[in-house]
Scaffold this motif. Structure first.
Motif, mmCIF file in Angstrom:
data_model
loop_
_atom_site.group_PDB
_atom_site.id
_atom_site.type_symbol
_atom_site.label_atom_id
_atom_site.label_comp_id
_atom_site.label_asym_id
_atom_site.label_seq_id
_atom_site.Cartn_x
_atom_site.Cartn_y
_atom_site.Cartn_z
ATOM 1 N N THR A 65 -7.181 3.389 3.909
ATOM 2 C CA THR A 65 -7.329 4.608 4.696
ATOM 3 C C THR A 65 -8.736 5.151 4.512
ATOM 4 O O THR A 65 -9.481 4.705 3.642
ATOM 5 C CB THR A 65 -6.316 5.690 4.244
ATOM 6 O OG1 THR A 65 -6.651 6.084 2.910
ATOM 7 C CG2 THR A 65 -4.896 5.184 4.313
ATOM 8 N N THR A 107 0.958 5.322 -0.040
ATOM 9 C CA THR A 107 0.233 6.572 0.143
ATOM 10 C C THR A 107 1.240 7.715 0.129
ATOM 11 O O THR A 107 2.455 7.478 0.135
ATOM 12 C CB THR A 107 -0.571 6.590 1.457
ATOM 13 O OG1 THR A 107 0.337 6.464 2.551
ATOM 14 C CG2 THR A 107 -1.575 5.456 1.509
ATOM 15 N N SER A 148 -9.267 8.132 3.544
ATOM 16 C CA SER A 148 -9.082 9.289 2.680
ATOM 17 C C SER A 148 -10.245 9.420 1.705
ATOM 18 O O SER A 148 -10.623 8.460 1.041
ATOM 19 C CB SER A 148 -7.779 9.155 1.889
ATOM 20 O OG SER A 148 -7.730 10.090 0.849
ATOM 21 N N THR A 199 0.868 -1.174 0.000
ATOM 22 C CA THR A 199 0.000 0.000 0.000
ATOM 23 C C THR A 199 0.903 1.220 0.000
ATOM 24 O O THR A 199 1.721 1.398 0.903
ATOM 25 C CB THR A 199 -0.907 0.033 1.254
ATOM 26 O OG1 THR A 199 -1.640 -1.194 1.346
ATOM 27 C CG2 THR A 199 -1.868 1.209 1.191
ATOM 28 N N GLU A 225 -4.355 6.058 -2.995
ATOM 29 C CA GLU A 225 -3.385 5.006 -2.738
ATOM 30 C C GLU A 225 -3.145 4.152 -3.988
ATOM 31 O O GLU A 225 -3.995 4.032 -4.856
ATOM 32 C CB GLU A 225 -3.871 4.083 -1.615
ATOM 33 C CG GLU A 225 -4.048 4.757 -0.289
ATOM 34 C CD GLU A 225 -5.391 5.464 -0.127
ATOM 35 O OE1 GLU A 225 -5.542 6.180 0.876
ATOM 36 O OE2 GLU A 225 -6.264 5.331 -1.001
#
Length: 158
Positions: free
Chosen positions: A50, A31, A52, A29, A57
């Motif tokens: 996340t 980010t 977000s 992952t 991502e």
């Protein structure tokens, strides 16, 4: 993200994944922070999702199909949460930044390749997930070796 700077990459391993093992179930992952340019790579047995709202991502994992190993990734362009124009912008940004993201992903896990050197020549495919057909694509991005060489050459020249 624009250009990859190894000094701005933070790597975290989540057990049972280590820098050297295992191959099976290894998920990435990636980010980033828009404000600092810092990249965060998490390598573990599952993706680190996340909350977000932008869903920027990059997710990837090693898959084996018919004896061939492939690094398969995906990015979220839109599942209907963005209109077509915003989706086009997201798609273009992901395309522009994917080389930097892949450099970070490969460089961040470079010890792994010392145990599995044949994976340096495995193909990388990224799935751009979108409800709009023109942005819903699977794109070939070369091999980890290409990204490793580009980063190590620049790092050693400094």
């Amino acid at each position: 993200m624009d250009r990859f700077d190894p000094a701005k990459l933070a790597v975290t391993y989540i057990a049972p994944i280590t820098p050297f093992r295992p191959f099976e179930g290894r998920k990435y992952t990636l980010t980033h922070s828009d404000s600092t340019g810092q990249l965060f790579l998490t390598i573990g047995p599952k993706y680190l999702y996340t909350n977000s709202q932008y869903k920027d991502e990059v997710y990837a994992e090693w898959l084996q199909t018919m004896g061939e190993f492939t690094l398969c990734g995906k990015v979220h362009v839109t599942k209907g949460d963005f209109d077509e124009q915003h989706s086009k912008v997201r798609f273009m940004i992901f395309r522009k930044e994917m080389e930097t993201a892949l450099k970070a992903l490969v460089f961040g896990d470079q010890a792994f390749y010392s145990c599995f050197p044949w994976l340096l020549d495995a193909p990388i495919y990224i799935k751009f997930e979108s409800v709009y057909p023109e942005f819903n694509k699977m794109i070939y991005y070369g091999t980890p070796r290409q990204y490793m060489l580009g980063v190590t050459e620049k790092t050693h020249k400094k």
